[in-house]
Design an enzyme around this catalytic site. Structure first.
Site, PDB file in Angstrom:
ATOM      1  N   HIS A 155      36.840  21.046  26.029  1.00 29.27           N
ATOM      2  CA  HIS A 155      35.698  21.306  25.153  1.00 29.27           C
ATOM      3  C   HIS A 155      35.878  22.747  24.682  1.00 29.27           C
ATOM      4  CE1 HIS A 155      31.260  21.236  24.190  1.00 29.27           C
ATOM      5  NE2 HIS A 155      31.428  22.531  24.366  1.00 29.27           N
ATOM      6  N   ASP A 215      25.749  20.004  20.929  1.00 34.64           N
ATOM      7  CA  ASP A 215      26.149  21.411  21.032  1.00 34.64           C
ATOM      8  C   ASP A 215      25.799  22.162  19.745  1.00 34.64           C
ATOM      9  OD1 ASP A 215      27.467  23.798  21.794  1.00 34.64           O
ATOM     10  OD2 ASP A 215      29.054  22.701  22.792  1.00 34.64           O
ATOM     11  N   CYS A 271      26.209  27.806  23.161  1.00 34.68           N
ATOM     12  CA  CYS A 271      25.215  27.691  24.230  1.00 34.68           C
ATOM     13  C   CYS A 271      24.165  28.783  24.063  1.00 34.68           C
ATOM     14  CB  CYS A 271      25.907  27.817  25.580  1.00 34.68           C
ATOM     15  SG  CYS A 271      24.725  27.851  26.944  1.00 34.68           S
TER      16      CYS A 271
HETATM   17  N1  COA Z   1      13.943  17.084  31.185  1.00 34.79           N
HETATM   18  C1  COA Z   1      12.631  17.283  30.964  1.00 34.79           C
HETATM   19  N2  COA Z   1      11.862  18.065  31.735  1.00 34.79           N
HETATM   20  C2  COA Z   1      12.438  18.647  32.802  1.00 34.79           C
HETATM   21  C3  COA Z   1      13.796  18.472  33.090  1.00 34.79           C
HETATM   22  C4  COA Z   1      14.566  17.659  32.239  1.00 34.79           C
HETATM   23  N3  COA Z   1      15.873  17.466  32.439  1.00 34.79           N
HETATM   24  N4  COA Z   1      14.093  19.172  34.190  1.00 34.79           N
HETATM   25  C5  COA Z   1      12.977  19.775  34.591  1.00 34.79           C
HETATM   26  N5  COA Z   1      11.970  19.466  33.753  1.00 34.79           N
HETATM   27  C6  COA Z   1      10.583  19.914  33.800  1.00 34.79           C
HETATM   28  C7  COA Z   1       9.992  19.817  35.197  1.00 34.79           C
HETATM   29  O1  COA Z   1       9.428  18.541  35.375  1.00 34.79           O
HETATM   30  C8  COA Z   1       8.968  20.907  35.182  1.00 34.79           C
HETATM   31  O2  COA Z   1       7.853  20.484  34.418  1.00 34.79           O
HETATM   32  P1  COA Z   1       6.361  20.986  34.766  1.00 34.79           P
HETATM   33  O3  COA Z   1       6.363  22.462  34.492  1.00 34.79           O
HETATM   34  O4  COA Z   1       5.523  20.220  33.800  1.00 34.79           O
HETATM   35  O5  COA Z   1       6.158  20.649  36.184  1.00 34.79           O
HETATM   36  C9  COA Z   1       9.658  22.002  34.373  1.00 34.79           C
HETATM   37  O6  COA Z   1      10.585  21.332  33.529  1.00 34.79           O
HETATM   38  C10 COA Z   1      10.405  23.008  35.237  1.00 34.79           C
HETATM   39  O7  COA Z   1      11.252  22.292  36.130  1.00 34.79           O
HETATM   40  P2  COA Z   1      12.346  23.020  37.060  1.00 34.79           P
HETATM   41  O8  COA Z   1      13.041  21.967  37.833  1.00 34.79           O
HETATM   42  O9  COA Z   1      11.682  24.154  37.801  1.00 34.79           O
HETATM   43  O10 COA Z   1      13.354  23.541  35.999  1.00 34.79           O
HETATM   44  P3  COA Z   1      13.754  25.041  35.633  1.00 34.79           P
HETATM   45  O11 COA Z   1      12.657  25.687  34.880  1.00 34.79           O
HETATM   46  O12 COA Z   1      14.289  25.717  36.857  1.00 34.79           O
HETATM   47  O13 COA Z   1      14.966  24.792  34.602  1.00 34.79           O
HETATM   48  C11 COA Z   1      16.740  23.329  33.958  1.00 34.79           C
HETATM   49  C12 COA Z   1      16.148  24.165  35.063  1.00 34.79           C
HETATM   50  C13 COA Z   1      18.095  22.837  34.476  1.00 34.79           C
HETATM   51  C14 COA Z   1      15.828  22.143  33.676  1.00 34.79           C
HETATM   52  C15 COA Z   1      16.904  24.178  32.664  1.00 34.79           C
HETATM   53  O14 COA Z   1      17.452  25.422  33.003  1.00 34.79           O
HETATM   54  C16 COA Z   1      17.789  23.502  31.638  1.00 34.79           C
HETATM   55  O15 COA Z   1      17.415  22.493  31.050  1.00 34.79           O
HETATM   56  N6  COA Z   1      18.978  24.049  31.341  1.00 34.79           N
HETATM   57  C17 COA Z   1      19.909  23.472  30.398  1.00 34.79           C
HETATM   58  C18 COA Z   1      20.066  24.406  29.245  1.00 34.79           C
HETATM   59  C19 COA Z   1      20.997  23.846  28.213  1.00 34.79           C
HETATM   60  O16 COA Z   1      20.787  22.783  27.663  1.00 34.79           O
HETATM   61  N7  COA Z   1      22.061  24.600  27.908  1.00 34.79           N
HETATM   62  C20 COA Z   1      22.971  24.252  26.894  1.00 34.79           C
HETATM   63  C21 COA Z   1      23.883  23.161  27.254  1.00 34.79           C
HETATM   64  S1  COA Z   1      25.165  23.659  28.358  1.00 34.79           S
HETATM   65 ZN    ZN Z   2      29.947  23.927  24.064  1.00 37.61          ZN
END
Ligand code: COA
Ligand code: ZN
Length: 311
Positions: free
Chosen positions: A210, A15, A243
């Site tokens: 949290h 975080d 975040c």
């Molecule tokens: N780790 C690595 N790569 C990932 C992944 C993961 N967990 N999830 C998706 N990807 C990759 C996909 O393979 C795809 O790759 P490509 O472009 O080479 O094909 C790309 O990322 C997009 O995938 P998609 O499923 O369409 O994801 P998205 O763009 O809709 O994003 C999340 C969704 C959930 C992956 C993203 O919003 C995220 O990681 N959010 C978390 C943010 C965070 O950490 N916040 C703070 C903590 S609460």
């Molecule tokens: Zn937090």
């Protein structure tokens, strides 16, 4: 949990560093995590398995998990936002995997590009995938109900929605639930009311909180949760945290101050103050540009302080 009265999970490496303006080198992260464990932290959230392009600070999480796994007795926690993240975390060998499931529709879409219900469906799929793993490879799964106390994007988050999401996560098969005050909106009265409501709905699977200290109520909220039965607390050394997809989010409740609060009440955290301050030095040296917060580190222990002597 054995041997301690309250269980503190250090979330700074995840975080904290996800929201830092600078990158901490991988070697420094490893040294910091080792120092935290040496101070007595038995559970550390060491990183997240998110797309490295989205959060470059988390790109080395696989290597960090591998390092943390070499520390005896440490429960290595990682955050995953979807099935792909879960699979990466399992492959790396995380002992526990946490999912952020926002009760705020707007934060959920901003953070994980999914609605809360779509996110619950991801968690359910991960619980099913876990059941198919060999017994010694099955991680613990935690559902963190994010923005449970309000959201900077949406404003109010209804308590019934928090209860509903927590219930769905339990049905999905998670082992434990935490209530997360992602943007530091909670107050102690609200904490008591919501903690009780969720516990009445899902029982002992609710075990922790949290907290973020954005408006200075982190410790007060921790105490309120403790008095309602919470025994697992996330916190961040130096009060790093926030975040990146919740505008205005800032640091977590400060680990050093939280440990002091509980220890001064006569509650055993299993954490050593001197070693904790040494870990703080390693943090500061590892990412010197990042400001650190907290009261205990500057003030130290009261004269004549005795551990385990409740006031
Ligand atoms: N780790 C690595 N790569 C990932 C992944 C993961 N967990 N999830 C998706 N990807 C990759 C996909 O393979 C795809 O790759 P490509 O472009 O080479 O094909 C790309 O990322 C997009 O995938 P998609 O499923 O369409 O994801 P998205 O763009 O809709 O994003 C999340 C969704 C959930 C992956 C993203 O919003 C995220 O990681 N959010 C978390 C943010 C965070 O950490 N916040 C703070 C903590 S609460
Ligand atoms: Zn937090």
């Amino acid at each position: 949990m054995s041997g301690v009265d309250v269980h503190i999970c250090e979330v700074g490496p995840r975080d904290g560093l996800q929201n830092a303006h600078h990158l901490m080198p991988t070697a420094a992260k490893k040294a910091w995590i080792s120092a935290l464990a040496a101070a007595g932290l038995r559970e550390i959230e060491v990183g997240s398995f998110v797309p490295p392009k989205l959060i470059p600070a988390m790109a080395d999480t696989g290597e960090i998990v591998a390092h943390a796994r070499t520390i005896p007795g440490l429960k290595v926690v990682a955050l995953a936002p979807n099935v792909k993240g879960f699979q990466r975390a399992v492959e790396a060998g995380a002992h526990k995997i946490g999912f952020p499931v926002s009760a705020s529709h707007m934060h959920s879409v901003s953070n994980v590009r999914m609605t809360p219900d779509e996110m619950v469906a991801q968690v359910k799929e991960c619980c099913e995938l876990r059941a198919a793993l060999p017994a010694d490879k099955r991680p613990e799964i935690e559902g963190a109900v994010a923005t449970a106390f309000g959201c900077t994007l949406q404003g109010e988050v209804s308590e019934s929605e928090v209860v509903r999401i927590a219930g769905l996560l339990v049905e999905a098969g998670v082992d434990c639930i935490a209530l997360a005050d992602t943007v530091g909106y909670a107050n102690p009265a609200q904490m008591r009311r919501l903690y009780r409501k969720v516990r009445d709905a899902i029982g002992a699977k609710l075990d922790g909180v949290h907290l973020h200290n954005t408006r200075g109520l982190g410790l007060a909220n921790a105490l309120a949760a403790y008095e309602e039965g919470a025994r697992a607390f996330d916190s961040s050394m130096g009060g790093l945290g926030g975040c990146p997809f919740a505008p205005g989010a800032s640091g977590n409740v400060v680990t050093e101050d939280l440990v002091f609060m509980f220890e001064s009440m006569g509650l055993n955290t299993g954490i050593d103050f001197d070693a904790l301050l040494r870990a703080r030095e390693i943090l500061v040296n590892g990412i010197p540009e990042e400001p650190v917060y907290g009261h205990f580190a500057g003030a130290g222990l009261p004269k004549g302080f005795r551990r385990g002597a409740a006031a």
